[in-house]
Design an enzyme around this catalytic site. Structure first.
Site, PDB file in Angstrom:
ATOM      1  N   HIS A  39      44.347 -58.609   2.497  1.00 38.40           N
ATOM      2  CA  HIS A  39      44.225 -58.973   3.903  1.00 38.40           C
ATOM      3  C   HIS A  39      45.253 -60.049   4.223  1.00 38.40           C
ATOM      4  O   HIS A  39      45.383 -61.029   3.498  1.00 38.40           O
ATOM      5  CB  HIS A  39      42.818 -59.492   4.212  1.00 38.40           C
ATOM      6  CG  HIS A  39      41.756 -58.447   4.044  1.00 38.40           C
ATOM      7  ND1 HIS A  39      40.525 -58.707   3.516  1.00 38.40           N
ATOM      8  CD2 HIS A  39      41.763 -57.122   4.342  1.00 38.40           C
ATOM      9  CE1 HIS A  39      39.803 -57.604   3.495  1.00 38.40           C
ATOM     10  NE2 HIS A  39      40.532 -56.620   3.983  1.00 38.40           N
ATOM     11  N   GLU A  90      44.304 -63.873   4.320  1.00 40.35           N
ATOM     12  CA  GLU A  90      43.749 -64.520   3.138  1.00 40.35           C
ATOM     13  C   GLU A  90      44.910 -64.978   2.269  1.00 40.35           C
ATOM     14  O   GLU A  90      45.431 -64.242   1.428  1.00 40.35           O
ATOM     15  CB  GLU A  90      42.832 -63.545   2.391  1.00 40.35           C
ATOM     16  CG  GLU A  90      41.645 -63.120   3.247  1.00 40.35           C
ATOM     17  CD  GLU A  90      40.807 -62.036   2.621  1.00 40.35           C
ATOM     18  OE1 GLU A  90      39.630 -61.942   2.969  1.00 40.35           O
ATOM     19  OE2 GLU A  90      41.328 -61.277   1.792  1.00 40.35           O
ATOM     20  N   HIS A 112      40.946 -62.301  -2.673  1.00 40.45           N
ATOM     21  CA  HIS A 112      40.538 -62.459  -1.281  1.00 40.45           C
ATOM     22  C   HIS A 112      40.199 -63.922  -1.006  1.00 40.45           C
ATOM     23  O   HIS A 112      40.215 -64.763  -1.911  1.00 40.45           O
ATOM     24  CB  HIS A 112      39.299 -61.614  -0.976  1.00 40.45           C
ATOM     25  CG  HIS A 112      39.540 -60.137  -1.003  1.00 40.45           C
ATOM     26  ND1 HIS A 112      39.148 -59.294   0.007  1.00 40.45           N
ATOM     27  CD2 HIS A 112      40.140 -59.343  -1.927  1.00 40.45           C
ATOM     28  CE1 HIS A 112      39.478 -58.046  -0.285  1.00 40.45           C
ATOM     29  NE2 HIS A 112      40.066 -58.049  -1.456  1.00 40.45           N
ATOM     30  N   GLU A 158      36.984 -63.738  -4.710  1.00 42.07           N
ATOM     31  CA  GLU A 158      36.978 -64.529  -3.478  1.00 42.07           C
ATOM     32  C   GLU A 158      37.236 -65.974  -3.887  1.00 42.07           C
ATOM     33  O   GLU A 158      36.434 -66.578  -4.591  1.00 42.07           O
ATOM     34  CB  GLU A 158      35.635 -64.392  -2.766  1.00 42.07           C
ATOM     35  CG  GLU A 158      35.272 -62.961  -2.387  1.00 42.07           C
ATOM     36  CD  GLU A 158      35.941 -62.512  -1.091  1.00 42.07           C
ATOM     37  OE1 GLU A 158      36.570 -63.356  -0.418  1.00 42.07           O
ATOM     38  OE2 GLU A 158      35.820 -61.312  -0.753  1.00 42.07           O
TER      39      GLU A 158
END
Length: 362
Positions: free
Chosen positions: A2, A5, A109, A200
């Site tokens: 993304h 990010e 991410h 993440e």
């Protein structure tokens, strides 16, 4: 993946520099590079990154590509039809996965601090009735996620981002967190024979630039340790009785077969990520009975290498009779007709308590 990010992108650029500058100086990194094919893609969505005009911690239009599609919802899905138009970035990655024998990967991410492992989507046969969706290799995936999280000081904290849901030990099953269709980690595991988890790495998707060095310091050891895990389990080549390597033959552990069977590459090589223990490997060539081989995976890999186990089959194979492609693995929902539950999907008291906690606090 993304464009909004940014921490993962910066970390991978730092990782490239660290590996290159440490090669020949740091014995551990030098051995890792000499024994491992390492591919690094800092950004899958450069258009999304460039589209961010006003950075925001939680959301921006940079999440999508220039055609306004979320690339992490754009892959074929093993559980339900994903009819969104396949994007050029997605197609390029799918083709790339077919050019190499990838074994282990991670996609980076932001927006939370947790290591998430497959499946992201699911059906009752993978455990969704118990608010999870587990692979046949769930023990390996939990180990991989813990390996990363255990070396990250913030990821280990009980609730570093102060969210409604906590992640014990810094890991979570993707479906348990929230289901999604068309994700990259499920695609890699099922169709590319590559174990992938999602990392993440920051509560804020677009943190202030002066904080970026601290993210590298917190993740450097985790990244290096994770790369090393490609050397767990067993690897080798499959030969016929004349010593000819056999491509595209099925190689699976008896009690953890994949819905898309794992096969040897064009050199007859196979790679199975496994934790220490005793296993029976089943090799299947069309027209012949399965060939069974017992292996014991030691507690530690030696010299950046999985257990090496070549297997010689007691017959001469007709290579022209071995299909070049796998007709059992089309790009359709492979799990849609699967019935029953594996041992990994059966409920436990711990999972019930975790599920109850999730329901109460979501």
């Amino acid at each position: 993946m993304h464009g909004d990010e940014t921490v993962g992108r910066e970390l991978l650029l730092h990782l490239i520099e660290y590996l290159v500058t440490s090669d020949g100086r740091d014995p551990e990194i030098t051995n890792l590079i000499n024994s491992t094919r390492i591919h690094i893609m800092p950004s899958m969505n450069p258009d999304g990154f460039e589209a961010v005009v006003k950075p925001d911690c939680f959301y921006s239009k940079g999440r999508e590509n220039s055609n306004f599609y979320d690339l992490n919802r754009n892959f074929p899905d093993a559980f339900e039809f994903n009819n969104v138009p396949r994007q050029p970035e997605t197609v390029a990655v799918m083709k790339w996965l077919n050019t190499e024998t990838f074994v282990l990967s991670a996609n980076l991410h932001g927006g939370a601090l947790v290591a998430s492992y497959p499946f992201d989507n699911g059906v009752p046969a993978t455990g969704t009735l118990y608010s999870r969706s587990l692979t046949p290799d769930d023990d390996v995936f939990q180990y991989l996620a813990r390996t990363y999280a255990s070396r990250n000081p913030d990821m280990r904290k009980r609730n570093p981002c102060r969210t409604k849901i906590e992640f014990p030990g810094g890991i979570v099953n993707g479906y348990f967190w929230y289901p999604l269709k068309g994700g990259m980690q499920d695609y890699n595991y099922i169709w590319a024979q590559c174990f992938e988890i999602t990392l993440e790495l920051s509560c804020c998707k677009y943190p202030r630039k002066e904080k970026l060095p601290s993210f590298w310091n917190d993740n450097k050891d985790s990244l290096i340790d994770y790369i090393k895990q490609v050397h767990i389990g067993v690897k080798g080549q499959i030969f016929d009785q004349n010593g000819t390597p056999l491509p595209n033959v099925t190689v699976e552990v008896q009690d953890r077969k994949h819905v898309c069977p794992y096969r040897t590459n064009k050199f007859g090589e196979y790679y199975l990520l496994l934790l220490p223990g005793f296993y029976v490997i089943e090799v299947t060539v069309p027209g012949h009975n399965p060939h069974l081989t017992k292996v014991t995976i030691p507690q530690k890999s030696q010299n950046f290498s999985a257990l090496k186990k070549d297997i010689i089959l007691p017959f001469r194979a007709q290579l022209d009779h071995i299909p070049e492609s796998d007709p059992l693995c089309p790009m359709i929902p492979l799990y849609r007709d699967l019935q029953g539950h594996s041992a990994a999907t059966k409920p436990s008291l711990f999972l019930f308590l975790v599920t109850l906690f999730h329901i109460l606090f979501k």
